[in-house]
Structure formats: C-alpha cells, structure tokens
Write a protein that holds these residues in place. Structure first.
Motif, PDB file in Angstrom:
ATOM      1  N   PRO A 208      -3.014  -5.246   0.700  1.00 24.70           N
ATOM      2  CA  PRO A 208      -3.783  -6.371   0.178  1.00 24.70           C
ATOM      3  C   PRO A 208      -4.969  -5.953  -0.694  1.00 24.70           C
ATOM      4  N   GLY A 209      -5.341  -4.651  -0.634  1.00 28.60           N
ATOM      5  CA  GLY A 209      -6.514  -4.168  -1.344  1.00 28.60           C
ATOM      6  C   GLY A 209      -7.517  -3.577  -0.371  1.00 28.60           C
ATOM      7  N   ASP A 210      -8.692  -3.196  -0.894  1.00 30.01           N
ATOM      8  CA  ASP A 210      -9.709  -2.609  -0.017  1.00 30.01           C
ATOM      9  C   ASP A 210     -10.512  -3.726   0.650  1.00 30.01           C
ATOM     10  N   PRO A 211     -10.596  -3.700   1.991  1.00 35.09           N
ATOM     11  CA  PRO A 211     -11.311  -4.761   2.708  1.00 35.09           C
ATOM     12  C   PRO A 211     -12.822  -4.548   2.670  1.00 35.09           C
ATOM     13  N   VAL A 212     -13.541  -5.636   2.502  1.00 35.22           N
ATOM     14  CA  VAL A 212     -15.009  -5.601   2.472  1.00 35.22           C
ATOM     15  C   VAL A 212     -15.518  -6.684   3.413  1.00 35.22           C
ATOM     16  N   THR A 213     -16.524  -6.362   4.194  1.00 37.40           N
ATOM     17  CA  THR A 213     -17.097  -7.344   5.104  1.00 37.40           C
ATOM     18  C   THR A 213     -18.321  -8.014   4.476  1.00 37.40           C
ATOM     19  N   SER A 214     -18.702  -9.131   5.075  1.00 34.17           N
ATOM     20  CA  SER A 214     -19.858  -9.884   4.604  1.00 34.17           C
ATOM     21  C   SER A 214     -20.646 -10.371   5.808  1.00 34.17           C
ATOM     22  N   ALA A 215     -21.957 -10.472   5.640  1.00 30.45           N
ATOM     23  CA  ALA A 215     -22.797 -10.992   6.721  1.00 30.45           C
ATOM     24  C   ALA A 215     -22.643 -12.493   6.879  1.00 30.45           C
ATOM     25  N   ALA A 216     -22.166 -13.147   5.830  1.00 35.36           N
ATOM     26  CA  ALA A 216     -21.984 -14.600   5.875  1.00 35.36           C
ATOM     27  C   ALA A 216     -20.603 -14.944   6.436  1.00 35.36           C
ATOM     28  N   TRP A 217     -20.485 -16.125   7.052  1.00 35.81           N
ATOM     29  CA  TRP A 217     -19.197 -16.594   7.553  1.00 35.81           C
ATOM     30  C   TRP A 217     -18.237 -16.805   6.374  1.00 35.81           C
ATOM     31  N   PRO A 218     -16.977 -16.423   6.483  1.00 41.24           N
ATOM     32  CA  PRO A 218     -16.247 -15.926   7.653  1.00 41.24           C
ATOM     33  C   PRO A 218     -16.204 -14.413   7.772  1.00 41.24           C
ATOM     34  N   GLY A 219     -17.127 -13.724   7.127  1.00 42.96           N
ATOM     35  CA  GLY A 219     -17.272 -12.285   7.340  1.00 42.96           C
ATOM     36  C   GLY A 219     -16.477 -11.401   6.418  1.00 42.96           C
ATOM     37  N   VAL A 220     -15.856 -11.964   5.373  1.00 37.66           N
ATOM     38  CA  VAL A 220     -15.075 -11.157   4.429  1.00 37.66           C
ATOM     39  C   VAL A 220     -15.541 -11.458   3.009  1.00 37.66           C
ATOM     40  N   ALA A 221     -15.425 -10.448   2.153  1.00 35.82           N
ATOM     41  CA  ALA A 221     -15.815 -10.592   0.747  1.00 35.82           C
ATOM     42  C   ALA A 221     -14.863  -9.750  -0.099  1.00 35.82           C
ATOM     43  N   PRO A 222     -14.821 -10.004  -1.410  1.00 36.95           N
ATOM     44  CA  PRO A 222     -13.891  -9.274  -2.269  1.00 36.95           C
ATOM     45  C   PRO A 222     -14.267  -7.809  -2.453  1.00 36.95           C
ATOM     46  N   GLY A 223     -13.255  -6.943  -2.450  1.00 36.51           N
ATOM     47  CA  GLY A 223     -13.426  -5.554  -2.829  1.00 36.51           C
ATOM     48  C   GLY A 223     -13.127  -5.355  -4.306  1.00 36.51           C
ATOM     49  N   LYS A 224     -12.854  -4.108  -4.688  1.00 38.11           N
ATOM     50  CA  LYS A 224     -12.666  -3.780  -6.099  1.00 38.11           C
ATOM     51  C   LYS A 224     -11.236  -3.382  -6.450  1.00 38.11           C
ATOM     52  N   HIS A 225     -10.349  -3.343  -5.461  1.00 34.34           N
ATOM     53  CA  HIS A 225      -8.999  -2.862  -5.710  1.00 34.34           C
ATOM     54  C   HIS A 225      -7.983  -3.768  -5.026  1.00 34.34           C
ATOM     55  N   GLY A 226      -6.796  -3.841  -5.609  1.00 37.60           N
ATOM     56  CA  GLY A 226      -5.684  -4.464  -4.927  1.00 37.60           C
ATOM     57  C   GLY A 226      -5.499  -5.943  -5.197  1.00 37.60           C
ATOM     58  N   VAL A 227      -4.406  -6.460  -4.627  1.00 36.51           N
ATOM     59  CA  VAL A 227      -3.887  -7.780  -4.981  1.00 36.51           C
ATOM     60  C   VAL A 227      -4.835  -8.915  -4.599  1.00 36.51           C
ATOM     61  N   LEU A 228      -5.203  -9.004  -3.327  1.00 32.68           N
ATOM     62  CA  LEU A 228      -6.001 -10.152  -2.902  1.00 32.68           C
ATOM     63  C   LEU A 228      -7.404 -10.129  -3.495  1.00 32.68           C
ATOM     64  N   ASN A 229      -7.935  -8.951  -3.754  1.00 33.67           N
ATOM     65  CA  ASN A 229      -9.238  -8.871  -4.422  1.00 33.67           C
ATOM     66  C   ASN A 229      -9.139  -9.291  -5.884  1.00 33.67           C
ATOM     67  N   ALA A 230      -7.989  -9.010  -6.514  1.00 40.15           N
ATOM     68  CA  ALA A 230      -7.792  -9.436  -7.903  1.00 40.15           C
ATOM     69  C   ALA A 230      -7.813 -10.954  -8.030  1.00 40.15           C
ATOM     70  N   LEU A 231      -7.451 -11.650  -6.944  1.00 42.09           N
ATOM     71  CA  LEU A 231      -7.436 -13.112  -6.952  1.00 42.09           C
ATOM     72  C   LEU A 231      -8.754 -13.722  -6.481  1.00 42.09           C
ATOM     73  N   ALA A 232      -9.738 -12.901  -6.172  1.00 41.82           N
ATOM     74  CA  ALA A 232     -11.035 -13.422  -5.739  1.00 41.82           C
ATOM     75  C   ALA A 232     -11.725 -14.131  -6.905  1.00 41.82           C
ATOM     76  N   PRO A 233     -12.448 -15.199  -6.639  1.00 43.51           N
ATOM     77  CA  PRO A 233     -13.061 -15.981  -7.720  1.00 43.51           C
ATOM     78  C   PRO A 233     -14.170 -15.252  -8.466  1.00 43.51           C
ATOM     79  N   THR A 234     -14.665 -14.154  -7.899  1.00 41.32           N
ATOM     80  CA  THR A 234     -15.648 -13.340  -8.622  1.00 41.32           C
ATOM     81  C   THR A 234     -14.988 -12.486  -9.699  1.00 41.32           C
ATOM     82  N   HIS A 235     -13.656 -12.333  -9.621  1.00 36.80           N
ATOM     83  CA  HIS A 235     -12.923 -11.507 -10.581  1.00 36.80           C
ATOM     84  C   HIS A 235     -11.979 -12.322 -11.467  1.00 36.80           C
TER      85      HIS A 235
END
Length: 334
Positions: A208-235
């Motif tokens: 799915p890509g490189d997993p990144v955590t976040s302090a905000a709920w639900p605790g996940v944020a986009p990384g810089k590599h891979g499929v699901l991160n490519a679909l993140a709204p920041t990218h």
C-alpha cells in the motif's frame, strides 16, 4: 505483449488480430490488473483496437516504485509514453477505480490526445480519504485520514502471501466477493480475478506504500511512496479539470451499490468512525466521494452520468452487456 519505453517495460493485453481501428486504452483499478478488462475488450466491435496496460507494480509490468508525491502521475506519464511509442492518438480512455484517477490525470495533462473518456466507479478527483464536502477541503492540512497506514494489515499480508482461500473476511477472495461486486454468484470465473488481484506488488514503494502515523484521529497520514499515498488528497487533486482545452466528452458509469467509492464508503475511516467501527471519532464526516466527482464534472461541463442499479464497484463484470452498450454508444457519439 511486452512494450519497453524509457520509463517502463509494460505488459499490454490485446485482442488477437485487432491491430487497427480506433484505439481504446483500458486502465485497471487498485489491487487488480489488465485481466479485469479481458471480456470487455474481446466483445468490442471490430472498428476498435482495444489495449489494456498493467500499471507499474501490477500484473506483469515492471514493479517500478511509485512516487506518491506526484499523485498518480507516475502511472499517467507511463501511459502517455506508451501511447507515444505506439503512435496512438485520438484515444478512447477507459479507467476503473484507481484507473479513473489515472485517466483523469492523463486528460488533464494531454487533452489533445483524448477522443473520449469513460470513468468507471472512479476515485474522487480529491483523492481517497482525508477530505470533507463537495469541494474536497482537507480535514487536516497533512491529509490525516488518508494514506497507506489506512490499509488493513491482514489483507496486505494475505495479498503478499498469495492467499487464494476464503477462510478470512480479509482474504483477497472475500474482499472481491463483498466489495468488488455486489452479487458474487453472478461472476463465472472468480479464480481468474482473484489471481489477477494477487499480481499486485506488495511493499512500501508499491501497495500500500509507506505507513505514516498522525497525532490526530484516526492516527494515519499520507507517506511519500506507494499506491494509497499517491491517492492522498495532499498529493492528488484535480479540481482544475474545467480549465483544459479541448474538452472531450466524459461518460461516468457507476454502480449504485458500490461500497468502495461512495458517499458512505466502507473503506473510508471517517465513515467507519461514524459507524463506531473505528473508535474515538471526533465527528469527522465521511468523504462524499460521488458528490465530489459530480461537482468537478459539473464544472467541466461535457459529461454524462449513468447509474446501474443492483451493481457494486465493477459494472464491467456485473452488468457486462449494459456496460458495453453504454461504452460503444459513447465512443460512437465521440
């Protein structure tokens, strides 16, 4: 067949003997391959030349890494180079799910190459997860709620292991049965499609890509590599589609009962939070994926929406005759 360009060695599915005619380039979705287009391609009228490429990291194409900071452009640039290498112009582009985002990016960057565009249950033009409202505003500036860390780890492990069983709800076979289609009993060759899913290259640079955590709920944020991160709204964001010229016609086909791409998606952590499946939700609303797509296409103008009842995420598998009719009518009008 295999086609090598400077960017990639592509595996391209074709129909034997169909080397001329109006080119139709089919683009598959996430956790699948060109194989999902096999029957649709074979049934197209003789006037068309169907091709379906495995995206990088899927099927038999190179397992090249995906730079998620470019959104889906690694894939759309691959396809543009493939089209150029084969002298394909006046393309009918057909993109399903993830592939819908890829063909929209292709259209955004190369509108003069496109004769028509067909979106099949496409990912929202504002990516997958982490946004609110029809305008795709970010819930958090860093895209919290989207990205590779949102993937179910057991599904990822079973995908990597090549699991063909139905012993777990998170096996690829059961995900196909419960999410890809609404009524699995109507699919004649389930093994064929599950094997296609298992061609997905698993890892931090692919799915799915490189997993990144976040302090905000639900605790996940986009990384810089891979499929699901490519679909993140920041990218990945395509809210300027209405600015392109020319504007070839777009047909948007979707299943009314899709649970993957919808305004209440069972794969959206915000919606799962509202349902109490993911605890601790602060009230973050679900991403209105269908509403967002409609808003972007309304600004674009030259589009038509077709909704198939009693249909899930895969209209080309679930209602093949109606899907082909819509497709060929659209091609003919274009």
């Amino acid at each position: 067949m295999k086609i090598t360009t400077p960017r990639l060695t592509h595996h391209v599915l074709t129909v034997e003997g169909r080397t001329t005619g109006e080119p139709v380039l089919f683009v598959h979705g996430n956790v699948s391959s060109s194989a999902f287009w096999r029957d649709t391609m074979a049934a197209l009228p003789e006037r068309y030349r169907p091709l379906a490429a495995d995206l990088r990291g899927f099927g038999e194409s190179d397992p090249a890494p995906v730079d998620a900071t470019r959104g889906v452009r690694d894939w759309s640039d691959d396809l543009a180079e493939l089209a150029e290498s084969q002298g394909l112009t006046g393309l009918h582009l057909v993109g399903w799910s993830l592939g819908g985002g890829v063909v929209l990016q292709f259209l955004r960057d190369h509108p003069a190459l496109v004769r028509s565009l067909t979106l099949v249950n496409p990912v929202s033009p504002y990516g997958y997860g982490g946004t609110e409202g029809p305008d795709g505003r970010l819930t958090h500036p860093d895209g919290t709620g989207a990205g590779a860390a949102a993937a179910n780890p057991d599904f990822v492990a079973r995908l990597k292991a090549g699991d063909m069983s139905d012993e777990s709800p998170t096996s690829p076979r059961n995900v196909f049965r419960t999410s890809y289609v609404k009524t699995p009993d109507g699919i004649a060759d389930e093994d064929f499609y599950v094997r296609s899913m298992l061609t997905t290259r698993v890892g931090e640079h692919n799915y799915p890509g490189d997993p990144v955590t976040s302090a905000a709920w639900p605790g996940v944020a986009p990384g810089k590599h891979g499929v699901l991160n490519a679909l993140a709204p920041t990218h990945f964001r395509l809210d300027d589609l209405h600015e392109i010229d020319p504007k070839p016609p777009i047909l948007w086909i979707r299943g009314a009962d899709d649970v993957i791409v919808s305004d209440a998606s069972l794969f959206d952590l915000a919606h799962l939070g509202a349902l109490g499946v993911v605890p601790g939700s602060p009230g973050t609303p679900a991403q209105p994926m269908v509403t967002q797509t409609r808003a972007v296409l309304e600004r674009y103008g030259n589009y038509r929406e077709a909704v198939l009842d009693d249909c899930g995420h895969s209209p080309h598998l679930e209602h093949p005759a109606e899907f082909r009719r819509l497709l060929t009518d659209h091609f003919g009008e274009a």
